[in-house]
Design a protein around this motif. Sequence first.
Motif, PDB file in Angstrom:
ATOM      1  N   LEU A  25     -35.911 -38.238  18.709  1.00 53.49           N
ATOM      2  CA  LEU A  25     -36.952 -38.549  19.842  1.00 53.49           C
ATOM      3  C   LEU A  25     -36.163 -39.306  20.876  1.00 53.49           C
ATOM      4  N   LEU A  26     -35.541 -40.492  20.659  1.00 52.97           N
ATOM      5  CA  LEU A  26     -34.874 -41.282  21.618  1.00 52.97           C
ATOM      6  C   LEU A  26     -33.800 -40.399  22.292  1.00 52.97           C
ATOM      7  N   ALA A  27     -33.180 -39.549  21.716  1.00 56.95           N
ATOM      8  CA  ALA A  27     -32.216 -38.763  22.402  1.00 56.95           C
ATOM      9  C   ALA A  27     -32.707 -37.745  23.243  1.00 56.95           C
ATOM     10  N   ARG A  28     -34.039 -36.947  22.926  1.00 57.69           N
ATOM     11  CA  ARG A  28     -34.618 -36.234  23.553  1.00 57.69           C
ATOM     12  C   ARG A  28     -35.331 -36.758  24.953  1.00 57.69           C
ATOM     13  N   HIS A  29     -35.731 -38.159  24.778  1.00 60.10           N
ATOM     14  CA  HIS A  29     -36.289 -38.435  25.950  1.00 60.10           C
ATOM     15  C   HIS A  29     -35.697 -39.583  26.452  1.00 60.10           C
ATOM     16  N   ARG A  30     -34.420 -39.725  26.404  1.00 56.84           N
ATOM     17  CA  ARG A  30     -33.401 -40.685  27.133  1.00 56.84           C
ATOM     18  C   ARG A  30     -33.546 -41.014  28.538  1.00 56.84           C
ATOM     19  N   THR A  32     -36.403 -40.309  30.090  1.00 61.96           N
ATOM     20  CA  THR A  32     -37.757 -40.801  30.272  1.00 61.96           C
ATOM     21  C   THR A  32     -38.154 -42.215  30.181  1.00 61.96           C
ATOM     22  N   LEU A  33     -37.384 -42.724  28.868  1.00 60.47           N
ATOM     23  CA  LEU A  33     -37.736 -44.074  28.508  1.00 60.47           C
ATOM     24  C   LEU A  33     -37.022 -45.325  29.493  1.00 60.47           C
ATOM     25  N   ARG A 101     -40.874 -51.588  16.092  1.00 60.54           N
ATOM     26  CA  ARG A 101     -39.762 -50.746  16.345  1.00 60.54           C
ATOM     27  C   ARG A 101     -40.057 -49.332  17.044  1.00 60.54           C
ATOM     28  N   THR A 102     -41.227 -49.086  16.920  1.00 56.54           N
ATOM     29  CA  THR A 102     -41.618 -47.602  17.649  1.00 56.54           C
ATOM     30  C   THR A 102     -42.212 -47.603  19.079  1.00 56.54           C
ATOM     31  N   HIS A 103     -42.191 -48.966  19.516  1.00 57.29           N
ATOM     32  CA  HIS A 103     -42.600 -49.032  20.861  1.00 57.29           C
ATOM     33  C   HIS A 103     -41.894 -48.330  21.881  1.00 57.29           C
ATOM     34  N   GLY A 104     -42.354 -47.851  22.883  1.00 53.41           N
ATOM     35  CA  GLY A 104     -41.938 -46.838  23.898  1.00 53.41           C
ATOM     36  C   GLY A 104     -41.913 -45.526  23.639  1.00 53.41           C
ATOM     37  N   LEU A 105     -41.785 -45.098  22.177  1.00 50.56           N
ATOM     38  CA  LEU A 105     -41.750 -43.506  21.955  1.00 50.56           C
ATOM     39  C   LEU A 105     -43.319 -43.076  22.162  1.00 50.56           C
ATOM     40  N   ALA A 106     -43.513 -41.945  22.178  1.00 46.84           N
ATOM     41  CA  ALA A 106     -44.697 -41.307  21.924  1.00 46.84           C
ATOM     42  C   ALA A 106     -45.173 -41.227  20.457  1.00 46.84           C
ATOM     43  N   ILE A 107     -46.348 -41.763  20.241  1.00 45.70           N
ATOM     44  CA  ILE A 107     -46.680 -42.010  18.734  1.00 45.70           C
ATOM     45  C   ILE A 107     -47.961 -41.028  18.490  1.00 45.70           C
ATOM     46  N   GLY A 108     -47.787 -39.969  17.430  1.00 45.99           N
ATOM     47  CA  GLY A 108     -48.742 -39.347  17.142  1.00 45.99           C
ATOM     48  C   GLY A 108     -49.547 -39.751  15.887  1.00 45.99           C
ATOM     49  N   TYR A 109     -50.797 -39.898  15.947  1.00 45.79           N
ATOM     50  CA  TYR A 109     -51.775 -40.269  14.920  1.00 45.79           C
ATOM     51  C   TYR A 109     -52.802 -39.098  14.558  1.00 45.79           C
ATOM     52  N   VAL A 110     -53.130 -39.012  13.516  1.00 39.52           N
ATOM     53  CA  VAL A 110     -54.035 -38.045  12.828  1.00 39.52           C
ATOM     54  C   VAL A 110     -55.361 -38.234  13.196  1.00 39.52           C
ATOM     55  N   ASP A 111     -56.169 -37.650  14.103  1.00 34.67           N
ATOM     56  CA  ASP A 111     -57.528 -38.329  14.287  1.00 34.67           C
ATOM     57  C   ASP A 111     -58.541 -37.169  13.275  1.00 34.67           C
ATOM     58  N   GLU A 118     -53.904 -37.559  18.009  1.00 34.28           N
ATOM     59  CA  GLU A 118     -53.991 -38.525  19.292  1.00 34.28           C
ATOM     60  C   GLU A 118     -52.768 -39.103  19.453  1.00 34.28           C
ATOM     61  N   VAL A 119     -52.375 -39.126  20.819  1.00 34.24           N
ATOM     62  CA  VAL A 119     -51.230 -39.540  21.203  1.00 34.24           C
ATOM     63  C   VAL A 119     -51.434 -41.166  21.971  1.00 34.24           C
ATOM     64  N   SER A 120     -50.345 -42.017  21.520  1.00 36.50           N
ATOM     65  CA  SER A 120     -50.365 -43.257  22.098  1.00 36.50           C
ATOM     66  C   SER A 120     -49.075 -43.085  22.746  1.00 36.50           C
ATOM     67  N   ALA A 121     -48.853 -43.380  24.207  1.00 35.35           N
ATOM     68  CA  ALA A 121     -47.502 -43.448  24.711  1.00 35.35           C
ATOM     69  C   ALA A 121     -47.566 -44.549  25.899  1.00 35.35           C
TER      70      ALA A 121
END
Length: 178
Positions: A25-30, A32-33, A101-111, A118-121
């Motif tokens: 994900l870090l590589a994919r969004h390099r 954007t981040l 450790r995960t801050h900055g990435l788009a995080i997915g949570y199951v609602d 649900e996306v937190s970004a």
Amino acid sequence: MGAMDDLFHRYRELLREVEAAMAPLLARHRATLRCAPGCAACCQALSLSTIEALVVGEAFRALPPAAQKAVRSQAQTPGDRCPFLLENLCAIYPARPLICRTHGLAIGYVDEEREAIEVSACPRNFADDFPFTADDLLLLDPFNDRLSLLNQGFATAMGGEPKPRLAMADIILAKPLP
């Protein structure tokens, strides 16, 4: 290896697995981040499970005395900002909790109620209308579930029930575990 050592080993393994899941994900969004040393927009005062609180507490006690004093001073001032931030840098970076450790990435949570992800970004990294796909998200629920099981195992090893989450300020100010 004793039960406690095994639990801490499994916790460190969990962190390694999270970081491995983050790598693509870090590589994919390099491009954007915008996250970099000095950006502390996501760094809030959090509460932690007992196992993470012990790791963070140990890292705090290993800081040089001047850094401990600065962190302790910040912990005594109520607010939303993480007390471990010194000059917008994490004083305990190698020991930071899983969520940090995960801050900055788009995080997915199951609602489960909505039967949706649900996306937190971070808005600094992703615009409100960013067209997220499943490949853009770090699904954190399985990791959080494992962290919860580790915390339950820790409580059992200590001869009790899991403790409530501990505020970072309480860890720093050495308030006893409930």
